[in-house]
Scaffold this motif. Sequence first.
Motif, short mmCIF file in Angstrom:
data_model
loop_
_atom_site.label_atom_id
_atom_site.label_comp_id
_atom_site.label_asym_id
_atom_site.label_seq_id
_atom_site.Cartn_x
_atom_site.Cartn_y
_atom_site.Cartn_z
N UNK A 85 81.61 27.67 38.02
CA UNK A 85 82.86 27.70 37.28
C UNK A 85 83.82 26.63 37.80
N UNK A 86 83.54 26.11 38.99
CA UNK A 86 84.39 25.08 39.56
C UNK A 86 83.80 24.54 40.84
N UNK A 87 84.17 23.30 41.14
CA UNK A 87 83.76 22.66 42.40
C UNK A 87 84.92 21.79 42.88
N UNK A 88 85.23 21.91 44.14
CA UNK A 88 86.34 21.14 44.69
C UNK A 88 86.08 20.79 46.14
N UNK A 89 86.94 19.95 46.67
CA UNK A 89 86.85 19.59 48.08
C UNK A 89 88.07 20.16 48.78
N UNK A 90 87.84 20.70 49.99
CA UNK A 90 88.94 21.19 50.80
C UNK A 90 88.87 20.52 52.16
N UNK A 91 90.01 20.40 52.80
CA UNK A 91 90.04 19.81 54.13
C UNK A 91 91.08 20.51 54.98
N UNK A 147 82.73 12.94 47.32
CA UNK A 147 83.61 13.12 46.16
C UNK A 147 83.13 12.28 44.99
N UNK A 148 82.77 11.03 45.25
CA UNK A 148 82.26 10.15 44.19
C UNK A 148 81.00 10.73 43.57
N UNK A 149 80.08 11.22 44.40
CA UNK A 149 78.82 11.78 43.89
C UNK A 149 79.08 13.03 43.05
N UNK A 150 79.93 13.92 43.54
CA UNK A 150 80.23 15.14 42.79
C UNK A 150 80.86 14.78 41.45
N UNK A 151 81.81 13.88 41.46
CA UNK A 151 82.49 13.51 40.21
C UNK A 151 81.57 12.77 39.26
N UNK A 152 80.54 12.12 39.80
CA UNK A 152 79.56 11.42 38.97
C UNK A 152 78.60 12.40 38.31
N UNK A 153 78.16 13.42 39.05
CA UNK A 153 77.11 14.31 38.55
C UNK A 153 77.60 15.64 37.99
N UNK A 154 78.71 16.15 38.48
CA UNK A 154 79.22 17.43 37.97
C UNK A 154 79.92 17.21 36.64
N UNK A 155 79.80 18.17 35.73
CA UNK A 155 80.58 18.07 34.49
C UNK A 155 82.07 17.97 34.83
N UNK A 156 82.81 17.08 34.19
CA UNK A 156 84.21 16.83 34.54
C UNK A 156 85.09 18.07 34.55
N UNK A 157 84.83 19.03 33.66
CA UNK A 157 85.68 20.22 33.59
C UNK A 157 85.54 21.12 34.83
N UNK A 158 84.52 20.91 35.65
CA UNK A 158 84.34 21.71 36.85
C UNK A 158 85.18 21.23 38.03
N UNK A 159 85.58 19.96 38.04
CA UNK A 159 86.25 19.38 39.20
C UNK A 159 87.62 20.02 39.41
N UNK A 160 87.83 20.60 40.60
CA UNK A 160 89.08 21.27 40.95
C UNK A 160 90.00 20.39 41.78
N UNK A 161 89.50 19.24 42.21
CA UNK A 161 90.30 18.34 43.01
C UNK A 161 90.14 18.58 44.50
N UNK A 162 91.08 18.02 45.27
CA UNK A 162 91.06 18.09 46.72
C UNK A 162 92.29 18.88 47.17
N UNK A 163 92.08 19.81 48.10
CA UNK A 163 93.19 20.64 48.57
C UNK A 163 93.14 20.78 50.09
N UNK A 164 94.32 20.81 50.69
CA UNK A 164 94.42 21.05 52.13
C UNK A 164 94.39 22.54 52.40
N UNK A 165 93.73 22.91 53.48
CA UNK A 165 93.63 24.31 53.91
C UNK A 165 94.18 24.45 55.32
N UNK A 166 94.22 25.69 55.79
CA UNK A 166 94.67 25.95 57.16
C UNK A 166 93.62 25.43 58.15
N UNK A 167 94.05 25.08 59.37
CA UNK A 167 93.08 24.61 60.36
C UNK A 167 91.94 25.62 60.56
N UNK A 168 90.73 25.10 60.71
CA UNK A 168 89.57 25.96 60.91
C UNK A 168 89.03 26.58 59.64
N UNK A 169 89.35 26.02 58.49
CA UNK A 169 88.95 26.62 57.22
C UNK A 169 87.44 26.74 57.04
#
Length: 116
Positions: free
Chosen positions: A17-23, A82-104
């Motif tokens: 339903x979605x794919x994103x990157x967290x850091x 990120x480039x690979x995911x955006x290349x292969x995943x359907x565009x509507x799945x991309x959730x973007x990049x989000x910062x998380x708490x340390x140790x996520x």
Amino acid sequence: MPDNGKARQIIPWEVLAGVGMQWSQFGRRVKQYSIELCPSGPIDDRDPVLWALVRDEEPVGPGLPRLRYRLPIPPGSQEQVTTAVRLYAPPHLWLGVAQREPGHLGRPDPSRRPKG
């Protein structure tokens, strides 16, 4: 395609339903990155390969499930991933990049480890 040394498992784009990157910050200079794969339906959190990737946390967005797969990203490869995911995943799945708490990245829940 996760691999535990004995078996492999695939998570197809069609079940997400979605794919994103967290850091999150790790120390002063290091950032830890992960890819979050949010399924559109139930997942088998007892799968012998995938169980270690399952995380049960607050959903990353409206309508997304608590249970999801978290794949740690090797340091320095976040742009390539990120480039690979955006290349292969359907565009509507991309959730973007989000910062998380340390140790996520956390650790897998040992109670989910398959028996046997």
